[in-house]
Write a protein that holds these residues in place. Sequence first.
Motif, PDB file in Angstrom:
ATOM      1  N   GLU A 112       0.833  -1.200   0.000  1.00  0.00           N
ATOM      2  CA  GLU A 112       0.000   0.000   0.000  1.00  0.00           C
ATOM      3  C   GLU A 112       0.871   1.255   0.000  1.00  0.00           C
ATOM      4  O   GLU A 112       0.585   2.229  -0.697  1.00  0.00           O
ATOM      5  CB  GLU A 112      -0.909  -0.009   1.229  1.00  0.00           C
ATOM      6  N   VAL A 113       1.954   1.214   0.770  1.00  0.00           N
ATOM      7  CA  VAL A 113       2.892   2.341   0.809  1.00  0.00           C
ATOM      8  C   VAL A 113       3.523   2.547  -0.561  1.00  0.00           C
ATOM      9  O   VAL A 113       3.699   3.677  -1.023  1.00  0.00           O
ATOM     10  CB  VAL A 113       3.984   2.116   1.879  1.00  0.00           C
ATOM     11  N   ARG A 114       3.832   1.451  -1.250  1.00  0.00           N
ATOM     12  CA  ARG A 114       4.433   1.538  -2.584  1.00  0.00           C
ATOM     13  C   ARG A 114       3.537   2.323  -3.541  1.00  0.00           C
ATOM     14  O   ARG A 114       4.023   3.070  -4.396  1.00  0.00           O
ATOM     15  CB  ARG A 114       4.685   0.121  -3.114  1.00  0.00           C
ATOM     16  N   THR A 115       2.213   2.169  -3.397  1.00  0.00           N
ATOM     17  CA  THR A 115       1.296   2.876  -4.292  1.00  0.00           C
ATOM     18  C   THR A 115       1.319   4.388  -4.044  1.00  0.00           C
ATOM     19  O   THR A 115       0.863   5.157  -4.893  1.00  0.00           O
ATOM     20  CB  THR A 115      -0.159   2.375  -4.122  1.00  0.00           C
ATOM     21  N   LEU A 116       1.847   4.810  -2.885  1.00  0.00           N
ATOM     22  CA  LEU A 116       1.952   6.241  -2.593  1.00  0.00           C
ATOM     23  C   LEU A 116       3.142   6.877  -3.306  1.00  0.00           C
ATOM     24  O   LEU A 116       3.251   8.098  -3.379  1.00  0.00           O
ATOM     25  CB  LEU A 116       2.081   6.471  -1.079  1.00  0.00           C
ATOM     26  N   LEU A 117       4.039   6.025  -3.806  1.00  0.00           N
ATOM     27  CA  LEU A 117       5.236   6.539  -4.477  1.00  0.00           C
ATOM     28  C   LEU A 117       4.910   6.775  -5.959  1.00  0.00           C
ATOM     29  O   LEU A 117       5.211   5.955  -6.823  1.00  0.00           O
ATOM     30  CB  LEU A 117       6.391   5.540  -4.328  1.00  0.00           C
ATOM     31  N   ASN A 118       4.291   7.904  -6.216  1.00  0.00           N
ATOM     32  CA  ASN A 118       3.871   8.206  -7.589  1.00  0.00           C
ATOM     33  C   ASN A 118       4.480   9.505  -8.101  1.00  0.00           C
ATOM     34  O   ASN A 118       3.970  10.119  -9.022  1.00  0.00           O
ATOM     35  CB  ASN A 118       2.338   8.261  -7.676  1.00  0.00           C
ATOM     36  N   ALA A 191      13.892   8.950  -0.218  1.00  0.00           N
ATOM     37  CA  ALA A 191      13.831  10.415  -0.257  1.00  0.00           C
ATOM     38  C   ALA A 191      13.405  11.000   1.084  1.00  0.00           C
ATOM     39  O   ALA A 191      13.807  12.118   1.443  1.00  0.00           O
ATOM     40  CB  ALA A 191      12.869  10.875  -1.355  1.00  0.00           C
ATOM     41  N   VAL A 192      12.610  10.244   1.854  1.00  0.00           N
ATOM     42  CA  VAL A 192      12.135  10.754   3.152  1.00  0.00           C
ATOM     43  C   VAL A 192      13.252  10.784   4.204  1.00  0.00           C
ATOM     44  O   VAL A 192      13.060  11.298   5.308  1.00  0.00           O
ATOM     45  CB  VAL A 192      10.947   9.923   3.684  1.00  0.00           C
ATOM     46  N   GLU A 193      14.416  10.233   3.866  1.00  0.00           N
ATOM     47  CA  GLU A 193      15.550  10.252   4.799  1.00  0.00           C
ATOM     48  C   GLU A 193      16.383  11.529   4.677  1.00  0.00           C
ATOM     49  O   GLU A 193      17.281  11.772   5.477  1.00  0.00           O
ATOM     50  CB  GLU A 193      16.454   9.040   4.548  1.00  0.00           C
ATOM     51  N   ALA A 194      16.092  12.343   3.657  1.00  0.00           N
ATOM     52  CA  ALA A 194      16.869  13.564   3.440  1.00  0.00           C
ATOM     53  C   ALA A 194      16.638  14.555   4.576  1.00  0.00           C
ATOM     54  O   ALA A 194      15.515  14.748   5.032  1.00  0.00           O
ATOM     55  CB  ALA A 194      16.474  14.191   2.105  1.00  0.00           C
ATOM     56  N   GLY A 195      17.715  15.155   5.039  1.00  0.00           N
ATOM     57  CA  GLY A 195      17.620  16.142   6.113  1.00  0.00           C
ATOM     58  C   GLY A 195      18.745  15.963   7.109  1.00  0.00           C
ATOM     59  O   GLY A 195      19.724  15.249   6.859  1.00  0.00           O
ATOM     60  N   ILE A 359       6.907   8.112   4.373  1.00  0.00           N
ATOM     61  CA  ILE A 359       6.239   8.159   3.072  1.00  0.00           C
ATOM     62  C   ILE A 359       4.773   8.555   3.243  1.00  0.00           C
ATOM     63  O   ILE A 359       4.250   9.389   2.496  1.00  0.00           O
ATOM     64  CB  ILE A 359       6.359   6.799   2.352  1.00  0.00           C
ATOM     65  N   ARG A 360       4.103   7.956   4.247  1.00  0.00           N
ATOM     66  CA  ARG A 360       2.698   8.302   4.496  1.00  0.00           C
ATOM     67  C   ARG A 360       2.578   9.776   4.899  1.00  0.00           C
ATOM     68  O   ARG A 360       1.666  10.487   4.468  1.00  0.00           O
ATOM     69  CB  ARG A 360       2.108   7.396   5.587  1.00  0.00           C
ATOM     70  N   TRP A 361       3.496  10.242   5.741  1.00  0.00           N
ATOM     71  CA  TRP A 361       3.477  11.638   6.194  1.00  0.00           C
ATOM     72  C   TRP A 361       3.695  12.594   5.018  1.00  0.00           C
ATOM     73  O   TRP A 361       2.973  13.571   4.853  1.00  0.00           O
ATOM     74  CB  TRP A 361       4.555  11.850   7.247  1.00  0.00           C
ATOM     75  N   LYS A 362       4.682  12.284   4.197  1.00  0.00           N
ATOM     76  CA  LYS A 362       5.003  13.147   3.058  1.00  0.00           C
ATOM     77  C   LYS A 362       3.835  13.243   2.091  1.00  0.00           C
ATOM     78  O   LYS A 362       3.487  14.322   1.606  1.00  0.00           O
ATOM     79  CB  LYS A 362       6.247  12.611   2.332  1.00  0.00           C
ATOM     80  N   ARG A 363       3.191  12.074   1.824  1.00  0.00           N
ATOM     81  CA  ARG A 363       2.052  12.087   0.909  1.00  0.00           C
ATOM     82  C   ARG A 363       0.905  12.893   1.508  1.00  0.00           C
ATOM     83  O   ARG A 363       0.201  13.631   0.798  1.00  0.00           O
ATOM     84  CB  ARG A 363       1.599  10.647   0.625  1.00  0.00           C
ATOM     85  N   GLY A 364       0.734  12.808   2.823  1.00  0.00           N
ATOM     86  CA  GLY A 364      -0.303  13.582   3.494  1.00  0.00           C
ATOM     87  C   GLY A 364      -0.055  15.076   3.366  1.00  0.00           C
ATOM     88  O   GLY A 364      -0.988  15.863   3.136  1.00  0.00           O
ATOM     89  N   GLN A 365       1.214  15.493   3.490  1.00  0.00           N
ATOM     90  CA  GLN A 365       1.570  16.888   3.332  1.00  0.00           C
ATOM     91  C   GLN A 365       1.312  17.374   1.906  1.00  0.00           C
ATOM     92  O   GLN A 365       0.826  18.499   1.691  1.00  0.00           O
ATOM     93  CB  GLN A 365       3.060  17.110   3.675  1.00  0.00           C
ATOM     94  N   GLU A 366       1.627  16.515   0.937  1.00  0.00           N
ATOM     95  CA  GLU A 366       1.410  16.878  -0.475  1.00  0.00           C
ATOM     96  C   GLU A 366      -0.078  17.041  -0.766  1.00  0.00           C
ATOM     97  O   GLU A 366      -0.487  17.953  -1.477  1.00  0.00           O
ATOM     98  CB  GLU A 366       2.028  15.808  -1.380  1.00  0.00           C
TER      99      GLU A 366
END
Length: 370
Positions: A112-118, A191-195, A359-366
């Motif tokens: 399910e998380v993989r489907t968020l990587l679009n 990508a979510v590890e950047a920072g 990934i879930r957090w980032k997609r939520g922000q987007e």
Amino acid sequence: MAVDFESEIKALRATVRSIAEVSDLEKLEAQITDLETKASAPDLWDDVEAAQQVTSQLSRAKAEHDRVTSMEARVEDLEALVELGQEESDAETMAEAEKELASLHKAVSELEVRTLLNGEYDERDAVVTIRAGAGGVDAADFAEMLMRMYLRWAERQGYPTNVLDTSYAEEAGLKSATFEVKAPYAYGTLAVEAGTHRLVRISPFDNQGRRQTSFAAVEVIPLIESTDSIDIPESDLKIDVFRSSGPGGQSVNTTDSAVRMTHLPTGTVVSMQNEKSQIQNRAAALRVMQSRLLLLKKQEEEAAKKEMAGDIKASWGDQMRSYVLHPYQMVKDLRTEYEVGSTGAVLDGEIDAFLEAGIRWKRGQERAAE
């Protein structure tokens, strides 16, 4: 408490169905058919680079298709196993079904998380660079700890890696390191590890045993592909060559094979020294330089869009994760609030839960920004 297999299986089937819809299996199957036709062409290998691209795309498309369809098959098999255990009143079979149910929940969640990587570059390989920040020798040691953490994670996943550059600190650890992770969706995942990452511990380099806070920066960029339109004029590049060195500054190469490439318009610098020849290091440096400039171009475009859309407060903070080894044990992501107490396991590469939460957090922000 008895497991309600009927409702659990119903929920799993619904989730897998929605994943299949998002994955667009019909489109994927058409893509596989088209790529198989190209792969069977007799003159395929006349152009080696194009052939490698076709075979790579075919392999990824098949893996993506199998990932979804195999999940559907596992749900069917679980339902059959439960029916068998209930008909026979077999406790051992039902225990096996409970174990498979837990495993399926984990696998479906990951899918399910993989489907968020679009995102545009999410399916690419990743180039990760780690740099020691404030904190002296502890920061250099922390940079090396993070590099090991990511390489161990990739090893656990079965993903090939290639270390492109390592710059060792004088006393211990690394000033910086760059490596590739070669896997479908490696960029989207990492990508979510950047920072900025922060470490708090009793310093092993302080003879008074004092607590030390140190920092390291992680950069993640998508690997350039031959189809990307990033042309860099030769006049925009300054290239210096030098001798590769190992830990403690010891020479590991008697020729000027290491390459430092500077993009003059942006000031972007890439160093490569882990390949055997100057030509190989130069090619690797150019590939990473193109990848960084590609991401920079995208970031500029995104910044322009945000400016036109107005002030959007959903932004990534620099300091994104803390690793506390003293006075207590905890790793906490400051964006998602996800935390665990098993610091040793995390630093040994068990970061999947952090990646999923990120990934879930980032997609939520987007979505909020949209």
